[in-house]
Design an enzyme around this catalytic site. Structure first.
Site, PDB file in Angstrom:
ATOM      1  N   THR A 193      -3.321   2.608 -14.171  1.00 15.88           N
ATOM      2  CA  THR A 193      -3.598   1.180 -14.393  1.00 15.88           C
ATOM      3  C   THR A 193      -4.770   0.646 -13.572  1.00 15.88           C
ATOM      4  O   THR A 193      -5.051  -0.556 -13.581  1.00 15.88           O
ATOM      5  CB  THR A 193      -2.362   0.307 -14.060  1.00 15.88           C
ATOM      6  OG1 THR A 193      -2.094   0.428 -12.652  1.00 15.88           O
ATOM      7  CG2 THR A 193      -1.151   0.717 -14.866  1.00 15.88           C
ATOM      8  N   ASP A 231       0.857  -1.187   0.000  1.00 16.30           N
ATOM      9  CA  ASP A 231       0.000   0.000   0.000  1.00 16.30           C
ATOM     10  C   ASP A 231       0.894   1.238   0.000  1.00 16.30           C
ATOM     11  O   ASP A 231       1.708   1.419   0.901  1.00 16.30           O
ATOM     12  CB  ASP A 231      -0.866  -0.047   1.268  1.00 16.30           C
ATOM     13  CG  ASP A 231      -1.821   1.117   1.379  1.00 16.30           C
ATOM     14  OD1 ASP A 231      -1.639   2.149   0.697  1.00 16.30           O
ATOM     15  OD2 ASP A 231      -2.768   0.993   2.178  1.00 16.30           O
ATOM     16  N   ASN A 285      -7.239  12.571  -9.629  1.00 13.96           N
ATOM     17  CA  ASN A 285      -8.028  12.953 -10.798  1.00 13.96           C
ATOM     18  C   ASN A 285      -7.993  14.474 -10.872  1.00 13.96           C
ATOM     19  O   ASN A 285      -7.549  15.136  -9.931  1.00 13.96           O
ATOM     20  CB  ASN A 285      -9.452  12.392 -10.741  1.00 13.96           C
ATOM     21  CG  ASN A 285     -10.214  12.899  -9.547  1.00 13.96           C
ATOM     22  OD1 ASN A 285     -10.470  14.091  -9.418  1.00 13.96           O
ATOM     23  ND2 ASN A 285     -10.560  11.993  -8.654  1.00 13.96           N
ATOM     24  N   TYR A 298      -8.507   4.003 -14.422  1.00 13.56           N
ATOM     25  CA  TYR A 298      -8.310   4.582 -15.752  1.00 13.56           C
ATOM     26  C   TYR A 298      -7.958   3.552 -16.827  1.00 13.56           C
ATOM     27  O   TYR A 298      -7.765   3.919 -17.992  1.00 13.56           O
ATOM     28  CB  TYR A 298      -7.276   5.713 -15.708  1.00 13.56           C
ATOM     29  CG  TYR A 298      -7.816   7.000 -15.092  1.00 13.56           C
ATOM     30  CD1 TYR A 298      -9.145   7.103 -14.674  1.00 13.56           C
ATOM     31  CD2 TYR A 298      -7.005   8.124 -14.950  1.00 13.56           C
ATOM     32  CE1 TYR A 298      -9.644   8.281 -14.126  1.00 13.56           C
ATOM     33  CE2 TYR A 298      -7.502   9.312 -14.405  1.00 13.56           C
ATOM     34  CZ  TYR A 298      -8.816   9.383 -13.988  1.00 13.56           C
ATOM     35  OH  TYR A 298      -9.307  10.549 -13.453  1.00 13.56           O
ATOM     36  N   VAL A 337      -5.844   4.797  -5.294  1.00 10.82           N
ATOM     37  CA  VAL A 337      -4.741   5.443  -4.582  1.00 10.82           C
ATOM     38  C   VAL A 337      -5.211   6.778  -3.994  1.00 10.82           C
ATOM     39  O   VAL A 337      -4.908   7.115  -2.843  1.00 10.82           O
ATOM     40  CB  VAL A 337      -3.552   5.681  -5.545  1.00 10.82           C
ATOM     41  CG1 VAL A 337      -2.468   6.501  -4.869  1.00 10.82           C
ATOM     42  CG2 VAL A 337      -2.987   4.353  -6.033  1.00 10.82           C
ATOM     43  N   ASP A 338      -5.951   7.516  -4.794  1.00  8.40           N
ATOM     44  CA  ASP A 338      -6.427   8.836  -4.393  1.00  8.40           C
ATOM     45  C   ASP A 338      -7.235   8.765  -3.088  1.00  8.40           C
ATOM     46  O   ASP A 338      -7.018   9.543  -2.148  1.00  8.40           O
ATOM     47  CB  ASP A 338      -7.300   9.373  -5.534  1.00  8.40           C
ATOM     48  CG  ASP A 338      -7.423  10.879  -5.543  1.00  8.40           C
ATOM     49  OD1 ASP A 338      -6.664  11.542  -4.802  1.00  8.40           O
ATOM     50  OD2 ASP A 338      -8.266  11.384  -6.289  1.00  8.40           O
TER      51      ASP A 338
HETATM   52  P1  ADP Z   1      -5.943   5.528 -11.913  1.00 12.35           P
HETATM   53  O1  ADP Z   1      -7.241   6.273 -11.767  1.00 12.35           O
HETATM   54  O2  ADP Z   1      -4.789   6.418 -12.318  1.00 12.35           O
HETATM   55  O3  ADP Z   1      -6.083   4.302 -12.747  1.00 12.35           O
HETATM   56  P2  ADP Z   1      -6.041   4.005  -9.412  1.00 12.35           P
HETATM   57  O4  ADP Z   1      -5.803   4.543  -8.069  1.00 12.35           O
HETATM   58  O5  ADP Z   1      -7.422   3.538  -9.734  1.00 12.35           O
HETATM   59  O6  ADP Z   1      -5.537   5.137 -10.431  1.00 12.35           O
HETATM   60  O7  ADP Z   1      -5.060   2.790  -9.692  1.00 12.35           O
HETATM   61  C1  ADP Z   1      -3.692   2.900  -9.999  1.00 12.35           C
HETATM   62  C2  ADP Z   1      -2.988   1.627  -9.572  1.00 12.35           C
HETATM   63  O8  ADP Z   1      -2.774   1.673  -8.169  1.00 12.35           O
HETATM   64  C3  ADP Z   1      -3.771   0.346  -9.822  1.00 12.35           C
HETATM   65  O9  ADP Z   1      -2.858  -0.630 -10.286  1.00 12.35           O
HETATM   66  C4  ADP Z   1      -4.316  -0.024  -8.453  1.00 12.35           C
HETATM   67  O10 ADP Z   1      -4.472  -1.428  -8.283  1.00 12.35           O
HETATM   68  C5  ADP Z   1      -3.237   0.488  -7.545  1.00 12.35           C
HETATM   69  N1  ADP Z   1      -3.638   0.858  -6.162  1.00 12.35           N
HETATM   70  C6  ADP Z   1      -4.865   1.086  -5.657  1.00 12.35           C
HETATM   71  N2  ADP Z   1      -4.784   1.416  -4.352  1.00 12.35           N
HETATM   72  C7  ADP Z   1      -3.451   1.393  -4.028  1.00 12.35           C
HETATM   73  C8  ADP Z   1      -2.694   1.645  -2.843  1.00 12.35           C
HETATM   74  N3  ADP Z   1      -3.281   1.988  -1.678  1.00 12.35           N
HETATM   75  N4  ADP Z   1      -1.341   1.530  -2.903  1.00 12.35           N
HETATM   76  C9  ADP Z   1      -0.714   1.196  -4.054  1.00 12.35           C
HETATM   77  N5  ADP Z   1      -1.374   0.957  -5.206  1.00 12.35           N
HETATM   78  C10 ADP Z   1      -2.717   1.051  -5.198  1.00 12.35           C
END
Ligand code: ADP
Length: 169
Positions: A123, A10, A24, A126, A33-34
């Site tokens: 990934t 994480d 975003n 989006y 992640v956001d």
């Molecule tokens: P985007 O909208 O740019 O696609 P996301 O947050 O939906 O961004 O996902 C980007 C990547 O981060 C994905 O591969 C997702 O599985 C991963 N992800 C989601 N949450 C976390 C986290 N807490 N720490 C690390 N990677 C994460």
């Protein structure tokens, strides 16, 4: 020389100078992640994001750009918010995805950050294919002219970790 390291986990649990958020354009939070960055970073992060919306980025942060806020309660000094492109099969947006990494490293250099954690931008929600997202991420960081000492890609699951590992010698 920038060292590239891979960690499965994480991104909001990392101890680094700067954590990159896959934001975003609204800068006001979202999923993935956001959502995690705002949950663990707390209200100070959102407050600075709101200020950015009220000043330099009234229309939101454009895709491919990067902007800095405090890291709030995260174990980091800064959060670098970047907006990845939504994947498209009809248009090649790779340049914008590469720009996210390049611009984030520029912000990191301006801050004097030495360790920077990146997620696999675009990934998730989006929709960017993981192997291609990993290729663009690693290639762009390798070719970047930066003083950052460690770029740590923090991959959420094994599949993402393996995709990034295939890009490294
Ligand atoms: P985007 O909208 O740019 O696609 P996301 O947050 O939906 O961004 O996902 C980007 C990547 O981060 C994905 O591969 C997702 O599985 C991963 N992800 C989601 N949450 C976390 C986290 N807490 N720490 C690390 N990677 C994460």
């Amino acid at each position: 020389m920038t060292r590239i390291t891979l960690v499965q986990g994480d991104i909001t649990r990392q101890s680094v100078d700067a954590i990159v958020n896959a934001a975003n354009s609204s800068l006001l939070g979202g999923g993935g992640v956001d959502g995690a960055v705002h949950r663990r970073g707390g209200p100070a992060v959102l407050a600075e994001c709101r200020k950015l919306r009220a000043s330099r980025f009234g229309k939101g942060l454009p895709t491919g750009q990067a902007v800095v806020t405090t890291a709030g309660d995260l174990d980091a000094r800064w959060v670098i918010h970047t907006v990845g492109p939504v994947y498209s099969t009809s248009e090649d947006r790779s340049g914008l995805l590469a720009s996210c990494y390049r611009e984030s490293l520029k912000r990191a250099d301006e801050l004097g950050a030495r360790t920077v954690a990146f997620p696999a931008v675009s990934t998730g929600i989006y929709g960017w294919p993981m192997d291609d997202g990993a290729r663009i991420a690693v290639t762009t960081v390798r070719e970047a002219d930066t003083a950052v000492e460690e770029v740590r890609f923090v991959l959420f699951d094994e599949r993402a970790h393996e995709a990034f590992a295939r890009q490294l010698p």
